[in-house]
Scaffold this motif. Structure first.
Motif, PDB file in Angstrom:
ATOM      1  N   PRO A  97       0.835  -1.209   0.000  1.00 13.07           N
ATOM      2  CA  PRO A  97       0.000   0.000   0.000  1.00 13.07           C
ATOM      3  C   PRO A  97       0.868   1.257   0.000  1.00 13.07           C
ATOM      4  CG  PRO A  97      -0.778  -1.569   1.633  1.00 13.07           C
ATOM      5  CD  PRO A  97       0.525  -2.088   1.137  1.00 13.07           C
ATOM      6  N   GLY A  98       0.642   2.138  -0.971  1.00  8.51           N
ATOM      7  CA  GLY A  98       1.401   3.379  -1.048  1.00  8.51           C
ATOM      8  C   GLY A  98       2.786   3.246  -1.636  1.00  8.51           C
ATOM      9  N   GLU A  99       3.172   2.033  -2.047  1.00  4.16           N
ATOM     10  CA  GLU A  99       4.510   1.831  -2.612  1.00  4.16           C
ATOM     11  C   GLU A  99       4.626   2.517  -3.975  1.00  4.16           C
ATOM     12  OE1 GLU A  99       7.571  -1.869  -3.647  1.00  4.16           O
ATOM     13  OE2 GLU A  99       5.465  -2.258  -3.224  1.00  4.16           O
ATOM     14  N   VAL A 100       5.733   3.229  -4.184  1.00  3.90           N
ATOM     15  CA  VAL A 100       5.974   3.908  -5.452  1.00  3.90           C
ATOM     16  C   VAL A 100       6.751   2.974  -6.376  1.00  3.90           C
ATOM     17  CG1 VAL A 100       7.037   5.889  -6.593  1.00  3.90           C
ATOM     18  CG2 VAL A 100       5.970   6.170  -4.341  1.00  3.90           C
ATOM     19  N   ILE A 101       6.180   2.691  -7.528  1.00  2.00           N
ATOM     20  CA  ILE A 101       6.804   1.797  -8.503  1.00  2.00           C
ATOM     21  C   ILE A 101       7.446   2.651  -9.596  1.00  2.00           C
ATOM     22  CG2 ILE A 101       6.454  -0.133 -10.081  1.00  2.00           C
ATOM     23  CD1 ILE A 101       5.843  -0.785  -7.163  1.00  2.00           C
ATOM     24  N   ALA A 102       8.754   2.571  -9.750  1.00  2.00           N
ATOM     25  CA  ALA A 102       9.446   3.283 -10.821  1.00  2.00           C
ATOM     26  C   ALA A 102       9.038   2.683 -12.158  1.00  2.00           C
ATOM     27  CB  ALA A 102      10.955   3.186 -10.633  1.00  2.00           C
ATOM     28  N   PRO A 103       9.082   3.454 -13.239  1.00  2.00           N
ATOM     29  CA  PRO A 103       8.700   2.906 -14.548  1.00  2.00           C
ATOM     30  C   PRO A 103       9.448   1.614 -14.862  1.00  2.00           C
ATOM     31  CG  PRO A 103       9.002   5.271 -14.702  1.00  2.00           C
ATOM     32  CD  PRO A 103       9.461   4.871 -13.318  1.00  2.00           C
ATOM     33  N   THR A 104       8.698   0.565 -15.089  1.00  2.00           N
ATOM     34  CA  THR A 104       9.270  -0.766 -15.312  1.00  2.00           C
ATOM     35  C   THR A 104       8.712  -1.350 -16.599  1.00  2.00           C
ATOM     36  OG1 THR A 104       9.444  -1.138 -12.927  1.00  2.00           O
ATOM     37  CG2 THR A 104       9.549  -3.082 -14.344  1.00  2.00           C
ATOM     38  N   ASP A 105       9.593  -1.754 -17.484  1.00  2.00           N
ATOM     39  CA  ASP A 105       9.159  -2.361 -18.742  1.00  2.00           C
ATOM     40  C   ASP A 105       8.939  -3.851 -18.558  1.00  2.00           C
ATOM     41  OD1 ASP A 105       9.279  -0.002 -20.161  1.00  2.00           O
ATOM     42  OD2 ASP A 105      11.365  -0.285 -20.758  1.00  2.00           O
ATOM     43  N   ILE A 106       7.845  -4.343 -19.107  1.00  2.00           N
ATOM     44  CA  ILE A 106       7.568  -5.776 -19.140  1.00  2.00           C
ATOM     45  C   ILE A 106       7.875  -6.258 -20.542  1.00  2.00           C
ATOM     46  CG2 ILE A 106       5.869  -7.575 -18.705  1.00  2.00           C
ATOM     47  CD1 ILE A 106       4.198  -5.459 -17.253  1.00  2.00           C
ATOM     48  N   GLU A 107       8.971  -6.966 -20.698  1.00  2.00           N
ATOM     49  CA  GLU A 107       9.361  -7.465 -22.018  1.00  2.00           C
ATOM     50  C   GLU A 107       8.863  -8.890 -22.168  1.00  2.00           C
ATOM     51  OE1 GLU A 107      13.439  -8.587 -24.385  1.00  2.00           O
ATOM     52  OE2 GLU A 107      13.427  -6.829 -23.101  1.00  2.00           O
ATOM     53  N   THR A 108       7.937  -9.098 -23.068  1.00  2.00           N
ATOM     54  CA  THR A 108       7.374 -10.430 -23.249  1.00  2.00           C
ATOM     55  C   THR A 108       7.968 -11.091 -24.479  1.00  2.00           C
ATOM     56  OG1 THR A 108       5.499  -9.448 -24.411  1.00  2.00           O
ATOM     57  CG2 THR A 108       5.239  -9.825 -22.059  1.00  2.00           C
ATOM     58  N   ASN A 109       7.371 -12.154 -24.920  1.00  2.00           N
ATOM     59  CA  ASN A 109       7.857 -12.963 -26.030  1.00  2.00           C
ATOM     60  C   ASN A 109       8.128 -12.096 -27.271  1.00  2.00           C
ATOM     61  OD1 ASN A 109       8.295 -14.807 -28.009  1.00  2.00           O
ATOM     62  ND2 ASN A 109       6.452 -16.007 -27.611  1.00  2.00           N
ATOM     63  N   LYS A 110       9.370 -12.020 -27.685  1.00  2.00           N
ATOM     64  CA  LYS A 110       9.725 -11.167 -28.819  1.00  2.00           C
ATOM     65  C   LYS A 110       9.236 -11.732 -30.157  1.00  2.00           C
ATOM     66  CE  LYS A 110      13.805  -9.204 -26.612  1.00  2.00           C
ATOM     67  NZ  LYS A 110      15.275  -9.006 -26.699  1.00  2.00           N
ATOM     68  N   ASP A 111       8.824 -12.993 -30.171  1.00  2.00           N
ATOM     69  CA  ASP A 111       8.330 -13.583 -31.408  1.00  2.00           C
ATOM     70  C   ASP A 111       6.856 -13.276 -31.626  1.00  2.00           C
ATOM     71  OD1 ASP A 111      10.738 -14.842 -32.229  1.00  2.00           O
ATOM     72  OD2 ASP A 111      10.439 -16.279 -30.622  1.00  2.00           O
ATOM     73  N   SER A 112       6.241 -12.578 -30.678  1.00  2.00           N
ATOM     74  CA  SER A 112       4.850 -12.165 -30.825  1.00  2.00           C
ATOM     75  C   SER A 112       4.709 -10.730 -30.361  1.00  2.00           C
ATOM     76  CB  SER A 112       3.928 -13.061 -29.996  1.00  2.00           C
ATOM     77  OG  SER A 112       3.933 -14.381 -30.460  1.00  2.00           O
ATOM     78  N   PHE A 113       3.648 -10.073 -30.810  1.00  2.00           N
ATOM     79  CA  PHE A 113       3.340  -8.732 -30.352  1.00  2.00           C
ATOM     80  C   PHE A 113       2.148  -8.845 -29.410  1.00  2.00           C
ATOM     81  CE2 PHE A 113       4.629  -8.801 -34.797  1.00  2.00           C
ATOM     82  CZ  PHE A 113       5.856  -8.179 -34.686  1.00  2.00           C
ATOM     83  N   TRP A 114       2.213  -8.135 -28.295  1.00  2.00           N
ATOM     84  CA  TRP A 114       1.151  -8.237 -27.302  1.00  2.00           C
ATOM     85  C   TRP A 114       0.354  -6.943 -27.302  1.00  2.00           C
ATOM     86  CZ3 TRP A 114       0.321 -12.764 -24.684  1.00  2.00           C
ATOM     87  CH2 TRP A 114       1.313 -13.736 -24.863  1.00  2.00           C
ATOM     88  N   VAL A 115      -0.898  -7.037 -27.669  1.00  2.00           N
ATOM     89  CA  VAL A 115      -1.735  -5.850 -27.764  1.00  2.00           C
ATOM     90  C   VAL A 115      -2.931  -5.986 -26.831  1.00  2.00           C
ATOM     91  CG1 VAL A 115      -1.054  -5.319 -30.132  1.00  2.00           C
ATOM     92  CG2 VAL A 115      -3.026  -6.802 -29.719  1.00  2.00           C
ATOM     93  N   PHE A 116      -3.407  -4.851 -26.359  1.00  2.00           N
ATOM     94  CA  PHE A 116      -4.527  -4.820 -25.438  1.00  2.00           C
ATOM     95  C   PHE A 116      -5.795  -5.349 -26.092  1.00  2.00           C
ATOM     96  CE2 PHE A 116      -8.185  -2.202 -24.001  1.00  2.00           C
ATOM     97  CZ  PHE A 116      -8.355  -2.815 -22.775  1.00  2.00           C
ATOM     98  N   GLU A 117      -6.496  -6.226 -25.365  1.00  2.00           N
ATOM     99  CA  GLU A 117      -7.761  -6.770 -25.871  1.00  2.00           C
ATOM    100  C   GLU A 117      -8.902  -5.911 -25.356  1.00  2.00           C
ATOM    101  OE1 GLU A 117     -10.308 -10.724 -25.040  1.00  2.00           O
ATOM    102  OE2 GLU A 117      -8.358 -11.014 -25.957  1.00  2.00           O
ATOM    103  N   ASN A 118      -9.589  -5.238 -26.234  1.00  2.00           N
ATOM    104  CA  ASN A 118     -10.597  -4.263 -25.842  1.00  2.00           C
ATOM    105  C   ASN A 118     -12.010  -4.788 -26.040  1.00  2.00           C
ATOM    106  OD1 ASN A 118     -11.388  -1.813 -24.823  1.00  2.00           O
ATOM    107  ND2 ASN A 118     -11.481  -0.810 -26.818  1.00  2.00           N
TER     108      ASN A 118
END
Length: 506
Positions: A54-75
């Motif tokens: 609770p209240g923890e500050v998260i520095a900008p962190t990149d999530i690098e996933t499978n480079k053989d696929s592109f991950w896009v938001f499902e809307n």
């Protein structure tokens, strides 16, 4: 003949590495945890979680996933729990999902940052995989964020709530310690007769007799896990009995995987598929047992045997939990103890000791006491939750701490207790340990506290998945490894046929 044998030997020597390659290619994945910057996800449905304080500050962190696929938001399909049109807010954290980038797939990273929200808040978003040929794969990634904290109970139950209140709760019976939509922890507390009346508890101001945890029951997703002593005293000396969904099991070094048996896992984060993973049970050091749920919550139990009264007693700690209800649950603003099951507060601490006792050991205790309908424990024939309930324990303003038919344990000196607890580092836990040893004379409490403090939790800011997965992303371009994975049986048959042919030519 010799030339034929040499050919056969050469063929075998060549085939052995190939067979090893086939075997290695077919071995299942291993590690279930990964750093946030390295998430090589295969193309299959998965869920990973990220716990923040609770209240923890998260520095900008990149999530690098499978480079053989592109991950896009499902809307579509109602999978979005995070609010807005993007960037999205999940449990107080900002989630930025990149658009599909066919030209530069390695730049397709999701970024999280921000300040975590209030304890217990959770949210999720889903991504769909698209490969380099712009073809939608059959996999969906669900990212769950939940704001979590730690709690626990140990010794003559000294409880620490998930929001940090430290108090004693000495009732005898079975109670709900923590619960939320996918996790529930119930504890059995057993009265301990002592020759000396304990000192007044610092928070409650109540002088009362003591109890210890003697059994644990948990609901992990759709799985039920219990750790209880055998009703036969001599049998119980051999160890606590571990059961999963009522079935006695043996915990080996490889642990036990808890498989989902229904889809009812809590509406707020969606159902888990039947046969999916609810969590794991693992061995920890010095006889401790760790139960981990699918969100990375760790329930750690340290059982120890006490020869004097012939009982097993437990210390319990819970890490990275988003549960907020129970005897270890959140304390409402202005309240002196945790909330009741309906969320209501008992208000500020009463001036009268008798009124404090009535609120804590009657109203609060009875509110969180489990019933036969709500109990998660396993019971021997002819017993139920009432069997383990001792009404009016602890006594109000006691003149003695006797239990009918039992011999009181004898106290010891503070010097002996300090020596037994010398290795306990946390100041509050050390004070609790000294109290326990002094009142009961049992120096073994010191050992149980040391085992408890030695456990190293995953910690917040760590991605967790209950599914084991490859340490390398799969390739969509084929190659020898993919060929071996797909056709290993045919290649093996060809090798065997070749060896038989060479043998025949001898």
């Amino acid at each position: 003949m010799k030339a034929g044998r040499e050919k056969a030997r050469g063929a075998w020597q060549l085939s052995l590495p190939l067979m090893l390659m086939i075997t290695a290619a077919s071995v299942g994945p291993g590690v279930a945890r990964a750093d946030a910057q390295d998430l090589p996800i295969p193309c299959a449905n998965f869920e990973i979680t990220y716990a923040a304080k609770p209240g923890e500050v998260i520095a900008p962190t990149d999530i690098e996933t499978n480079k053989d696929s592109f991950w896009v938001f499902e809307n579509s399909g109602g999978n979005l729990a995070c609010g807005g049109t993007g960037p999205f807010t999940c449990a107080g954290l900002t989630v930025t999902v990149p658009e599909k980038d066919v030209v530069h797939p390695s730049t397709a990273k999701t970024t999280i940052n921000g300040t975590a929200a209030a304890l217990g808040e959770q949210d999720q978003f889903s991504l769909t995989s698209i490969d380099a040929n712009d073809v939608t794969q059959t996999c969906k990634g669900t990212y769950l964020f939940h704001v979590s904290s730690n709690g626990g109970g140990w010794g003559d139950p000294h409880l620490t709530t998930v929001d940090g209140l430290h108090y004693d709760f000495q009732s005898a019976g079975e109670f709900t310690a923590l619960r939320d939509d996918r996790l529930e922890i119930q504890t059995r507390q057993t009265a301990v007769p002592t020759a000396k009346i304990p000192i007044t508890n610092e928070h409650t101001g109540i002088k009362h007799c003591v109890a210890v945890y003697t059994a644990l029951a948990t609901r992990v997703g759709s799985s039920r896990v219990t750790l209880q002593p055998n009703p036969n005293v001599e049998e119980s000396r051999k160890g606590m009995e571990l059961r999963v969904n009522g079935k006695l099991v043996t915990l080996t070094d490889s642990g036990i995987t808890l498989k989902a048996s229904s889809g009812e896992q809590g509406a707020s984060i969606g159902p888990a598929a039947v046969g999916g993973i609810d969590g794991h049970i693992k061995k920890a050091a010095d006889g401790a047992i760790e139960i981990v749920d699918a969100r990375g919550t760790q329930v750690v139990v340290t059982p120890q045997f006490w020869n004097g009264p012939n009982v097993w007693y437990l210390n319990l700690k819970v890490y990275q939990t988003s549960a907020t209800q129970g005897t270890m649950g959140i304390v409402p603003e202005g309240s002196w103890i945790p909330a009741l099951p309906d969320g209501s507060s008992l208000g500020p601490k009463p001036e009268s000791i008798d009124e404090r006792y009535e609120q804590l050991y009657e109203k609060f205790a009875d509110a969180w006491r489990v019933t036969d309908a709500t109990s998660l424990f396993d019971y021997a024939s002819g017993t139920n939750t009432a069997t383990f309930t001792l009404d009016e324990w602890p006594y109000n303003s006691p003149e003695s701490c006797d239990v009918p038919g039992q011999t009181p344990v004898q106290p010891t000196t503070e010097a002996v207790a300090q020596a037994a607890c010398a290795a306990v580092q946390d100041p509050k836990e050390k004070a609790d340990c000294v109290f326990d040893v002094m009142i009961t004379g049992h120096e073994g409490f010191g050992k149980s506290y040391q085992i408890m403090q030695a456990f190293k939790p995953i910690g917040t800011g760590t991605w967790y998945s209950p599914e084991a997965r490859p340490t390398k992303p799969p390739t969509h371009q084929g190659g020898w490894v993919e060929l071996l994975k797909k056709w290993w049986w045919l290649i093996l048959l060809l090798i065997v046929g070749l060896l038989l042919l060479l043998r025949k030519k001898k």
